[in-house]
Design an enzyme around this catalytic site. Structure first.
Site, PDB file in Angstrom:
ATOM      1  N   LYS A  44       0.954  -1.453   0.131  1.00 54.39           N
ATOM      2  CA  LYS A  44      -0.150   0.052  -0.017  1.00 54.39           C
ATOM      3  C   LYS A  44       0.691   1.320  -0.136  1.00 54.39           C
ATOM      4  O   LYS A  44       2.075   1.155   0.378  1.00 54.39           O
ATOM      5  CB  LYS A  44      -1.112  -0.171   1.164  1.00 54.39           C
ATOM      6  CG  LYS A  44      -0.359   0.122   2.536  1.00 54.39           C
ATOM      7  CD  LYS A  44      -1.311   0.192   3.409  1.00 54.39           C
ATOM      8  CE  LYS A  44      -1.917   1.463   3.970  1.00 54.39           C
ATOM      9  NZ  LYS A  44      -1.066   2.468   4.930  1.00 54.39           N
ATOM     10  N   HIS A  48      -1.279  -5.693   5.236  1.00 57.74           N
ATOM     11  CA  HIS A  48      -0.526  -6.280   6.323  1.00 57.74           C
ATOM     12  C   HIS A  48      -1.619  -7.013   7.744  1.00 57.74           C
ATOM     13  O   HIS A  48      -1.142  -7.580   8.249  1.00 57.74           O
ATOM     14  CB  HIS A  48       0.602  -5.568   6.743  1.00 57.74           C
ATOM     15  CG  HIS A  48       0.558  -4.583   7.925  1.00 57.74           C
ATOM     16  ND1 HIS A  48       0.086  -3.231   7.427  1.00 57.74           N
ATOM     17  CD2 HIS A  48       0.585  -4.420   9.110  1.00 57.74           C
ATOM     18  CE1 HIS A  48       0.194  -2.737   8.737  1.00 57.74           C
ATOM     19  NE2 HIS A  48       0.340  -3.434   9.685  1.00 57.74           N
ATOM     20  N   LYS A  92      -2.078 -10.611  10.319  1.00 61.58           N
ATOM     21  CA  LYS A  92      -2.063 -11.042  11.777  1.00 61.58           C
ATOM     22  C   LYS A  92      -3.176 -12.217  12.027  1.00 61.58           C
ATOM     23  O   LYS A  92      -4.237 -12.360  11.572  1.00 61.58           O
ATOM     24  CB  LYS A  92      -2.940  -9.570  12.208  1.00 61.58           C
ATOM     25  CG  LYS A  92      -2.179  -8.309  12.092  1.00 61.58           C
ATOM     26  CD  LYS A  92      -2.659  -7.155  12.742  1.00 61.58           C
ATOM     27  CE  LYS A  92      -1.878  -5.806  12.339  1.00 61.58           C
ATOM     28  NZ  LYS A  92      -0.706  -5.647  13.040  1.00 61.58           N
ATOM     29  N   GLU A 137      -3.495   4.081  17.828  1.00 62.52           N
ATOM     30  CA  GLU A 137      -2.059   3.795  18.247  1.00 62.52           C
ATOM     31  C   GLU A 137      -1.384   5.117  19.139  1.00 62.52           C
ATOM     32  O   GLU A 137      -2.098   6.142  19.357  1.00 62.52           O
ATOM     33  CB  GLU A 137      -1.250   4.398  16.813  1.00 62.52           C
ATOM     34  CG  GLU A 137      -1.675   3.061  15.621  1.00 62.52           C
ATOM     35  CD  GLU A 137      -0.807   3.644  14.495  1.00 62.52           C
ATOM     36  OE1 GLU A 137       0.111   2.959  14.172  1.00 62.52           O
ATOM     37  OE2 GLU A 137      -1.391   4.293  13.560  1.00 62.52           O
ATOM     38  N   ASP A 179      -4.846   6.522   4.918  1.00 63.04           N
ATOM     39  CA  ASP A 179      -3.700   5.558   5.554  1.00 63.04           C
ATOM     40  C   ASP A 179      -4.424   4.463   6.108  1.00 63.04           C
ATOM     41  O   ASP A 179      -3.689   3.114   6.047  1.00 63.04           O
ATOM     42  CB  ASP A 179      -2.851   6.412   6.456  1.00 63.04           C
ATOM     43  CG  ASP A 179      -1.746   5.505   6.864  1.00 63.04           C
ATOM     44  OD1 ASP A 179      -1.052   4.816   6.142  1.00 63.04           O
ATOM     45  OD2 ASP A 179      -1.316   5.871   8.136  1.00 63.04           O
ATOM     46  N   HIS A 239      -7.126  -1.316   5.935  1.00 59.53           N
ATOM     47  CA  HIS A 239      -6.958  -1.766   7.072  1.00 59.53           C
ATOM     48  C   HIS A 239      -8.360  -2.283   7.806  1.00 59.53           C
ATOM     49  O   HIS A 239      -9.112  -3.231   8.054  1.00 59.53           O
ATOM     50  CB  HIS A 239      -6.054  -1.404   7.934  1.00 59.53           C
ATOM     51  CG  HIS A 239      -4.475  -1.320   7.703  1.00 59.53           C
ATOM     52  ND1 HIS A 239      -3.932  -2.128   6.599  1.00 59.53           N
ATOM     53  CD2 HIS A 239      -3.787  -0.287   8.007  1.00 59.53           C
ATOM     54  CE1 HIS A 239      -2.719  -1.923   6.506  1.00 59.53           C
ATOM     55  NE2 HIS A 239      -2.638  -0.774   6.932  1.00 59.53           N
ATOM     56  N   LYS A 289      -3.555   8.391  15.525  1.00 59.80           N
ATOM     57  CA  LYS A 289      -2.388   8.468  16.322  1.00 59.80           C
ATOM     58  C   LYS A 289      -2.183   9.155  17.497  1.00 59.80           C
ATOM     59  O   LYS A 289      -3.153  10.008  17.585  1.00 59.80           O
ATOM     60  CB  LYS A 289      -1.321   8.854  15.303  1.00 59.80           C
ATOM     61  CG  LYS A 289      -1.379   7.968  14.077  1.00 59.80           C
ATOM     62  CD  LYS A 289       0.228   8.383  13.292  1.00 59.80           C
ATOM     63  CE  LYS A 289       0.013   7.524  11.986  1.00 59.80           C
ATOM     64  NZ  LYS A 289       0.335   6.203  12.019  1.00 59.80           N
TER      65      LYS A 289
HETATM   66  C1  BG6 Z   1       0.118   1.331   8.287  1.00 61.46           C
HETATM   67  C2  BG6 Z   1       0.270   2.709   8.269  1.00 61.46           C
HETATM   68  O1  BG6 Z   1      -0.219   0.638   7.085  1.00 61.46           O
HETATM   69  O2  BG6 Z   1      -0.118   0.708   9.448  1.00 61.46           O
HETATM   70  C3  BG6 Z   1       0.729   3.222   9.515  1.00 61.46           C
HETATM   71  O3  BG6 Z   1       0.648   3.325   7.101  1.00 61.46           O
HETATM   72  C4  BG6 Z   1       0.280   2.752  10.702  1.00 61.46           C
HETATM   73  O4  BG6 Z   1       0.556   4.483   9.417  1.00 61.46           O
HETATM   74  C5  BG6 Z   1       0.377   1.199  10.757  1.00 61.46           C
HETATM   75  O5  BG6 Z   1       1.139   3.107  11.880  1.00 61.46           O
HETATM   76  C6  BG6 Z   1      -0.522   0.579  11.372  1.00 61.46           C
HETATM   77  O6  BG6 Z   1       0.062  -1.071  11.760  1.00 61.46           O
HETATM   78  P1  BG6 Z   1       0.089  -1.868  13.054  1.00 61.46           P
HETATM   79  O7  BG6 Z   1       0.397  -3.128  12.644  1.00 61.46           O
HETATM   80  O8  BG6 Z   1       1.104  -1.381  13.866  1.00 61.46           O
HETATM   81  O9  BG6 Z   1      -1.477  -1.892  13.527  1.00 61.46           O
END
Ligand code: BG6
Length: 493
Positions: free
Chosen positions: A151, A181, A185, A219, A238, A243, A339
């Site tokens: 992405k 990604h 998980k 986050e 993002d 996600h 964030k």
């Molecule tokens: C990424 C985003 O795809 O996912 C980031 O670009 C984000 O901004 C991250 O921090 C979060 O991934 P995870 O696995 O830490 O939840």
């Protein structure tokens, strides 16, 4: 079973993603004995590296990577690393230089290849175009040629469609592996296992029994060093079309007829198509100001490196989504992600309806503990259920209790970055956990009205930023979004 022999060509092989995630994941696959003797990596990048330097740099990172592990495997397994590093070579070349592809042609020969695009999004289409022009994407009976795309997949619906069209010009859909990604998980994959391998959840999983669903991806990190990228991306692009939509699809989709890639992705497509495009009233965009988390003073977003002092980029999104189908009509899906929030926590909370009738005089219905099932994605991995129980004592009084399944308690986990499954699946040709073109576009379709409404750069009421201090649970407007419906978010802190 071991994957077939394959050369993995990583564009951006000298970069961050390769170092932090891909190589550690591949190292873990070596440890699990899932790679064939004929596996090798060609790292392509324009940077000033050579094979020996790259191998030793990666070795250094791997040593740090394993040292951070809490498990017993906190030392590098030298034989595994040796096995892998001997198979890594570096090719210096520009991504738009046809010479790079000529060289790759001779290096790849006639065997299987996976081309992994660990590069900035602007290179996706040019690289794929060059691969095709050099004949590198041609598959035969005896060899596969696959392309993994990271992405961000476009920046809105139109650009995502254009990128899909460009990829499809050079490749069959079956050759394209679009990574999200989150699907790597364990706990995300477990959502389908939980729903479709048990008898007692699914009968309750509908509008008759579920009041609403809350999806949280919170986050504590700020924008880190990615200011430049984040300024034009923001939290919505993002996190949401990719996600968050994948989490929503896992929770809300119908049972597929099998676990074949297309059967699963067909069902995802159907449910994503049923998500009502967002309306301006149902979305809140926030940005963090200075604050603190765990006693540490933190700068506001506008003071982060590479961020404009009057930046209009959002670092937080809350939204109310509805799914227009028979299973979910009238059940709101509330989503929040951001964030610099109070806690790092990704979870999906299924709020069930209350018992219909107040049988217990001492505890009226509205005082009953809400029945909530929480699918904890990270950092805690597990499932909890919250319900009422009789408190000990001579009178019938009810109190809230919690039942807990914790992954770490039950399973001896192997070390994992989340990329192992995805890389292995790509090598064996299983696209179930990758996004199909229509899945990606359906995600963008949901958020497109917000993107349109915000084009004025924050000047009208709909696109106005709401501020929250770093370390809070988000702006007040996010609370108001649920309060309007007589509901509230689960506490973040
Ligand atoms: C990424 C985003 O795809 O996912 C980031 O670009 C984000 O901004 C991250 O921090 C979060 O991934 P995870 O696995 O830490 O939840």
């Amino acid at each position: 079973r071991r994957s077939p022999p394959c050369t993995m060509v990583i564009f951006g092989g000298g970069g961050d993603l390769t170092r932090r995630l891909l190589i550690p994941a591949i190292y873990n696959l070596v440890g699990s004995q899932l790679l064939d003797e004929g596996f090798s990596i060609i790292a392509v990048d324009w940077s000033d590296l050579d094979t020996e330097t790259l191998r030793s740099q990666l070795g250094e990172t791997m040593r740090q990577f394993v040292a951070q592990r809490r498990s017993s495997a906190s030392e590098l397994h030298e034989a595994d690393w040796e096995w892998l590093s001997q198979r890594i070579s570096f090719l210096r070349g520009g991504f738009d230089d046809s010479q790079t592809y000529q060289t790759l042609s001779s290096l790849c020969g006639v065997g299987n290849c996976v081309f992994y695009l660990a590069v900035a999004a602007r290179f996706f289409a040019p690289i794929v175009g060059q691969l095709e022009a050099a004949g590198l994407t041609r598959e035969t009976e005896s060899r596969f040629r696959r392309v993994v795309v990271e992405k961000p997949f476009g920046s809105d619906l139109i650009s995502a469609r254009a990128l899909n069209a460009q990829l499809r010009n050079a490749l069959e859909e079956s050759q394209i592996y679009r990574i999200d990604h989150y699907l790597g998980k364990e706990t995300v994959q477990n959502i389908l296992a939980l729903r479709f391998s048990n008898g007692f959840f699914e009968p309750l999983w509908n509008r008759q029994n579920i009041d609403h669903v809350q999806i949280t991806a919170a986050e504590t990190v700020g924008v880190e060093k990615r200011g430049r990228f984040y300024e034009t991306t923001g939290a919505l692009r993002d996190m949401v079309p990719n996600h968050i939509m994948q989490l929503l699809a896992m929770v809300a989709m119908e049972a597929p007829i099998s676990f074949d890639a297309d059967a699963v992705r067909d069902e995802k497509s159907k449910v994503l198509a049923a998500v009502h495009p967002i309306t301006a009233n149902d979305i809140v965009r926030g940005q963090y100001t200075a604050g603190s988390i765990a006693g540490r003073a933190l700068a506001g977003y506008r003071d982060e490196p590479d961020v404009a002092p009057d930046s209009q980029a959002e670092s937080f999104i809350a939204m109310k989504l509805s799914i227009d189908n028979w299973r979910w009509a009238g059940v709101p899906f509330y989503v929040r992600t951001g964030k610099r929030l109070a806690l790092r926590k990704t979870e999906i909370a299924i709020h069930f309806k209350q018992a219909p009738y107040a049988l217990f005089r001492e505890t009226p219905v509205e005082k009953l503990t809400p029945n909530i099932m929480v699918l904890q994605i990270q950092p805690t991995e597990g499932v909890t259920m919250q319900f009422s129980a009789k408190m000990p004592g001579p009178t019938v009084k009810l109190g809230g209790v919690r039942m807990k399944f914790d992954y770490a308690d039950w399973f001896q986990e192997g070390p994992s970055t989340g990329y192992e499954t995805l890389i292995y699946d790509c090598l064996i040709g299983d696209a179930t956990l990758f996004q199909r073109a229509d899945n990606v576009e359906a995600g963008w379709k949901v958020v497109q009205p917000a993107i349109e409404a915000w084009k004025d750069g924050g000047r009208n009421a709909q696109s106005k930023l709401q501020f929250y201090a770093a370390g809070k649970a988000g702006p007040d407007a996010a609370d108001a979004l649920l309060a309007r419906d007589g509901r509230h978010w689960l506490r973040l802190n």
